[in-house]
Design a protein around this motif. Structure first.
Motif, PDB file in Angstrom:
ATOM      1  N   ALA A 137     -73.288 -11.661 -36.553  1.00 35.56           N
ATOM      2  CA  ALA A 137     -72.854 -11.954 -35.389  1.00 35.56           C
ATOM      3  C   ALA A 137     -72.556 -12.934 -34.632  1.00 35.56           C
ATOM      4  O   ALA A 137     -71.706 -13.352 -33.775  1.00 35.56           O
ATOM      5  CB  ALA A 137     -73.706 -10.960 -34.536  1.00 35.56           C
ATOM      6  N   CYS A 138     -73.603 -13.965 -34.854  1.00 33.50           N
ATOM      7  CA  CYS A 138     -73.612 -15.259 -34.207  1.00 33.50           C
ATOM      8  C   CYS A 138     -73.087 -16.585 -34.946  1.00 33.50           C
ATOM      9  O   CYS A 138     -72.690 -17.392 -34.326  1.00 33.50           O
ATOM     10  CB  CYS A 138     -74.974 -15.648 -33.862  1.00 33.50           C
TER      11      CYS A 138
ATOM     12  N   CYS B   4     -69.715 -18.481 -34.798  1.00 35.72           N
ATOM     13  CA  CYS B   4     -69.397 -19.579 -33.952  1.00 35.72           C
ATOM     14  C   CYS B   4     -70.449 -20.515 -33.932  1.00 35.72           C
ATOM     15  O   CYS B   4     -70.279 -21.704 -34.125  1.00 35.72           O
ATOM     16  CB  CYS B   4     -69.380 -18.961 -32.569  1.00 35.72           C
ATOM     17  N   HIS B   5     -71.903 -20.208 -34.202  1.00 31.26           N
ATOM     18  CA  HIS B   5     -72.862 -21.082 -34.088  1.00 31.26           C
ATOM     19  C   HIS B   5     -73.270 -21.333 -35.459  1.00 31.26           C
ATOM     20  O   HIS B   5     -74.474 -21.027 -36.067  1.00 31.26           O
ATOM     21  CB  HIS B   5     -74.045 -20.342 -33.408  1.00 31.26           C
TER      22      HIS B   5
ATOM     23  N   HIS C  99     -64.833 -21.641 -27.184  1.00 29.27           N
ATOM     24  CA  HIS C  99     -64.602 -20.284 -26.934  1.00 29.27           C
ATOM     25  C   HIS C  99     -64.772 -19.811 -25.620  1.00 29.27           C
ATOM     26  O   HIS C  99     -65.627 -20.600 -24.900  1.00 29.27           O
ATOM     27  CB  HIS C  99     -65.397 -19.588 -27.994  1.00 29.27           C
TER      28      HIS C  99
ATOM     29  N   ILE D 251     -66.656 -16.940 -23.850  1.00 24.39           N
ATOM     30  CA  ILE D 251     -67.426 -16.048 -24.035  1.00 24.39           C
ATOM     31  C   ILE D 251     -68.012 -15.060 -22.593  1.00 24.39           C
ATOM     32  O   ILE D 251     -69.014 -14.694 -22.372  1.00 24.39           O
ATOM     33  CB  ILE D 251     -68.919 -16.162 -24.798  1.00 24.39           C
TER      34      ILE D 251
ATOM     35  N   THR E  94     -68.856 -16.309 -19.652  1.00 22.24           N
ATOM     36  CA  THR E  94     -69.858 -16.573 -18.808  1.00 22.24           C
ATOM     37  C   THR E  94     -69.524 -17.395 -17.534  1.00 22.24           C
ATOM     38  O   THR E  94     -70.360 -17.454 -16.771  1.00 22.24           O
ATOM     39  CB  THR E  94     -70.858 -17.551 -19.599  1.00 22.24           C
TER      40      THR E  94
ATOM     41  N   LEU F 236     -65.331 -23.163 -23.712  1.00 22.79           N
ATOM     42  CA  LEU F 236     -66.348 -24.530 -23.651  1.00 22.79           C
ATOM     43  C   LEU F 236     -66.792 -24.574 -25.256  1.00 22.79           C
ATOM     44  O   LEU F 236     -66.364 -23.790 -26.152  1.00 22.79           O
ATOM     45  CB  LEU F 236     -67.611 -23.818 -22.862  1.00 22.79           C
TER      46      LEU F 236
ATOM     47  N   PRO G 190     -72.240 -24.682 -28.122  1.00 22.21           N
ATOM     48  CA  PRO G 190     -73.693 -25.452 -28.471  1.00 22.21           C
ATOM     49  C   PRO G 190     -74.608 -25.260 -29.409  1.00 22.21           C
ATOM     50  O   PRO G 190     -74.374 -24.153 -29.886  1.00 22.21           O
ATOM     51  CB  PRO G 190     -74.318 -25.126 -27.079  1.00 22.21           C
TER      52      PRO G 190
ATOM     53  N   LEU H 246     -78.192 -24.078 -31.074  1.00 24.69           N
ATOM     54  CA  LEU H 246     -79.232 -23.463 -30.723  1.00 24.69           C
ATOM     55  C   LEU H 246     -80.462 -23.820 -31.122  1.00 24.69           C
ATOM     56  O   LEU H 246     -81.431 -22.948 -30.904  1.00 24.69           O
ATOM     57  CB  LEU H 246     -78.880 -21.927 -31.161  1.00 24.69           C
TER      58      LEU H 246
ATOM     59  N   TYR I  73     -80.084 -20.101 -19.881  1.00 24.98           N
ATOM     60  CA  TYR I  73     -78.941 -20.256 -20.784  1.00 24.98           C
ATOM     61  C   TYR I  73     -77.654 -20.266 -20.190  1.00 24.98           C
ATOM     62  O   TYR I  73     -77.278 -19.871 -19.016  1.00 24.98           O
ATOM     63  CB  TYR I  73     -79.098 -19.330 -21.959  1.00 24.98           C
ATOM     64  N   PHE I  74     -76.767 -20.672 -20.939  1.00 22.93           N
ATOM     65  CA  PHE I  74     -75.244 -21.085 -20.644  1.00 22.93           C
ATOM     66  C   PHE I  74     -74.961 -22.164 -19.624  1.00 22.93           C
ATOM     67  O   PHE I  74     -75.963 -22.603 -19.085  1.00 22.93           O
ATOM     68  CB  PHE I  74     -74.627 -19.610 -20.170  1.00 22.93           C
ATOM     69  N   HIS I  75     -73.709 -22.557 -19.585  1.00 23.20           N
ATOM     70  CA  HIS I  75     -73.397 -23.625 -18.866  1.00 23.20           C
ATOM     71  C   HIS I  75     -73.736 -23.622 -17.524  1.00 23.20           C
ATOM     72  O   HIS I  75     -73.870 -24.581 -16.753  1.00 23.20           O
ATOM     73  CB  HIS I  75     -71.667 -23.930 -18.916  1.00 23.20           C
TER      74      HIS I  75
ATOM     75  N   TYR J  58     -74.181 -10.810 -24.882  1.00 23.89           N
ATOM     76  CA  TYR J  58     -73.298 -10.840 -26.068  1.00 23.89           C
ATOM     77  C   TYR J  58     -72.898  -9.463 -26.318  1.00 23.89           C
ATOM     78  O   TYR J  58     -71.671  -9.181 -26.844  1.00 23.89           O
ATOM     79  CB  TYR J  58     -73.954 -11.518 -27.236  1.00 23.89           C
TER      80      TYR J  58
END
Ligand code: HEC
Ligand code: HEC
Length: 437
Positions: free
Chosen positions: A267-268, A271-272, A289, A291, A293, A361, A364, A366, A375-377, A391
């Motif tokens: 799932a992650c 992107c990561h 992306h 997401i 946030t 954004l 980042p 992990l 978490y998040f910007h 998510y």
């Protein structure tokens, strides 16, 4: 510059970090020149680097060595309370974290600004970005484009550990805007750590003189030695030496963590991915992306609702501004966001989803994520459980956005089945694994 009691760095607490640099004969300085690294630590902690006539802030005031080289709202509040306590004894007591440029009322009261609510509650710092030529802000009072040439967005202080792995990855999908292949800052607008340090001196420390290139090189060298674990350190060393295959940075995993890793890969990691956890993998090629946030977040108009994001934490909703974009064909489009991300660098919106820069954004890394809550910007997820919860809704939202009959790559491994989304019952295993990164 007045000198009262200065809230001192807890040097003792940073000793485990500094000791190997200062004492170790066998410490290789991670491939950097040891002299640069040593000067870099000192420059990172120094509130008055080389007499640059700044506002007294060191890098370490925001990237706190005692806080995994980032800044949590809890640390801000503790420092704020300590300062209030010291003011009872010494009106000149000072902590340079609290400077008017990062106060909420700075645009109204300038140098006399003193409302630090957003820093204390959300741990966010003001980032001022120029508007692209085709973008205007809408004045809420008149609903007309304003004369503003720049905009303030509020961003979390990212950790500077693992920056050796999370800069540009050279994979250019859309050649648009600065660093199309990724870079530094939450929107990847900066290419090198030297340029990053220079901008920090100017924007955060308000220096009047230009720092020496050597100081920027020293800070670069020092930051390239910071890792969140020995596994990540070994991985970065192998990457820089071009070793193949690369070592696995994970520590030994329990059965639950192994299960979580499988969820993460499915799932992650799309992107990561890559060694730093910030490179998107095929078929999901883009590095940037949205997401969901930023604020405001999508709300489903269908009942019963197909997805349901947590509302933005208090304080962030009032940071939303409406932007007017003039598109290539001359038409005008208005959109609202607390932080339009890459669109503020390129002025480009209106393409199909992957091509649109709105709210995009940089992904980042992990590694070490268990140490850097929230978490998040915009620090909008307090815990890793909250991030995973977000998510779960993001994947549901993505399903509602796809054209009929199309399953976007973010949701599928084979183009036929929706098999990527994280399921609520997988949360515990996934979070257990995230804590090991
Ligand atoms: C007032 C707080 C503050 C100070 C002081 C500060 N920073 Fe930062 N730093 C931030 C914020 C906020 C961001 C994210 C900004 C953005 O994305 O626009 C950031 C981002 C970074 C990044 C990017 C990390 C990444 O993964 O992309 C690096 C590297 C960095 N800072 C290094 C430094 C250095 C070196 C100094 C000292 C010269 C410094 N910072 C001083 C707040 C600060
Ligand atoms: C479509 C690409 C994409 C996918 C899939 C994805 N992420 Fe992210 N992730 C991002 C982006 C972009 C950000 C930065 C967003 C922000 O800061 O608001 C991010 C940020 C994060 C953060 C916050 C990092 C920090 O330092 O604050 C965490 C934690 C995270 N992701 C975990 C996950 C997990 C767990 C999964 C799988 C369930 C996942 N991500 C799947 C793109 C993605």
């Amino acid at each position: 510059m007045h000198r009262g009691i200065t809230v001192a760095f807890i040097v003792v607490a940073t000793m485990p970090l500094i000791q190997p640099l200062v004492l170790g004969d066998d410490f290789e300085c991670e491939g950097q020149q040891c002299a640069e690294v040593r000067r870099g630590v000192i420059a990172f902690l120094d509130r008055h680097v080389g007499g640059l006539s700044g506002n007294g802030r060191a890098c370490a005031d925001c990237h706190m060595p005692t806080n995994s080289f980032q800044l949590s709202p809890a640390s801000v509040e503790a420092r704020y309370q300590l300062l209030q306590f010291l003011h009872r004894f010494d009106p000149k007591a000072d902590d340079p974290l609290f400077r008017p440029i990062d106060a909420d009322d700075f645009r109204i009261h300038g140098a006399n600004a003193s409302d630090y609510t957003t820093m204390r509650r959300n741990g966010l710092i003001r980032v001022t970005l120029p508007l692209p030529p085709n973008v205007k802000l809408i004045d809420p009072a008149t609903n007309l484009p304003s004369a503003e040439a720049s905009v303030d967005v509020w961003r979390a202080v990212p950790s500077v550990t693992n920056v050796a792995l999370t800069g540009p990855d050279g994979h250019v999908f859309v050649p648009r805007g600065p660093n199309a292949g990724g870079g530094y800052q939450l929107d990847a607008r900066i290419t090198t750590l030297q340029e990053q340090a220079l901008q920090a001196f100017i924007n955060h420390a308000q220096v009047q003189k230009t720092p020496a290139q050597q100081t920027l090189d020293d800070l670069n060298a020092f930051q390239l030695t910071l890792f969140s674990s020995t596994g990540v350190r070994a991985l970065a060393n192998a990457v820089s030496k071009g070793t193949s295959p690369l070592p696995d940075p994970d520590p030994p995993l329990s059965p639950l963590e192994e299960q979580g890793k499988a969820v993460f890969v499915r799932a992650c990691a799309q992107c990561h991915g890559g060694p730093g956890g910030s490179a998107s993998q095929l078929p999901l090629v883009a590095r940037f992306h949205d997401i969901n946030t930023t604020c405001p977040r999508p709300v489903d108009t269908v009942s019963p609702s197909r997805f349901s994001f947590e509302p933005c934490p208090s304080g962030l909703a009032e940071k939303v501004r409406t932007y007017e974009f003039t598109l290539a064909n001359g038409s005008k489009v208005r959109r609202a966001s607390s932080d339009p991300g890459r669109a503020l660098l390129t002025g480009f919106i209106g393409g199909p989803p992957l091509l649109d820069d709105w709210n995009k954004l940089d992904v980042p890394g992990l590694h070490g994520i268990s140490q850097t809550a929230p978490y998040f910007h915009n620090n909008s997820a307090a815990t890793l459980e909250d991030a995973v919860k977000h998510y779960i809704e993001f994947f549901k939202f993505a399903q509602t956005q796809a054209p009929p009959g199309v399953i976007p790559p973010v949701l599928t491994t084979d183009g036929i089945h929706i098999d990527r989304p994280v399921k609520p019952e997988e949360t515990a295993a996934l979070v257990a694994y995230l804590r090991k990164l």
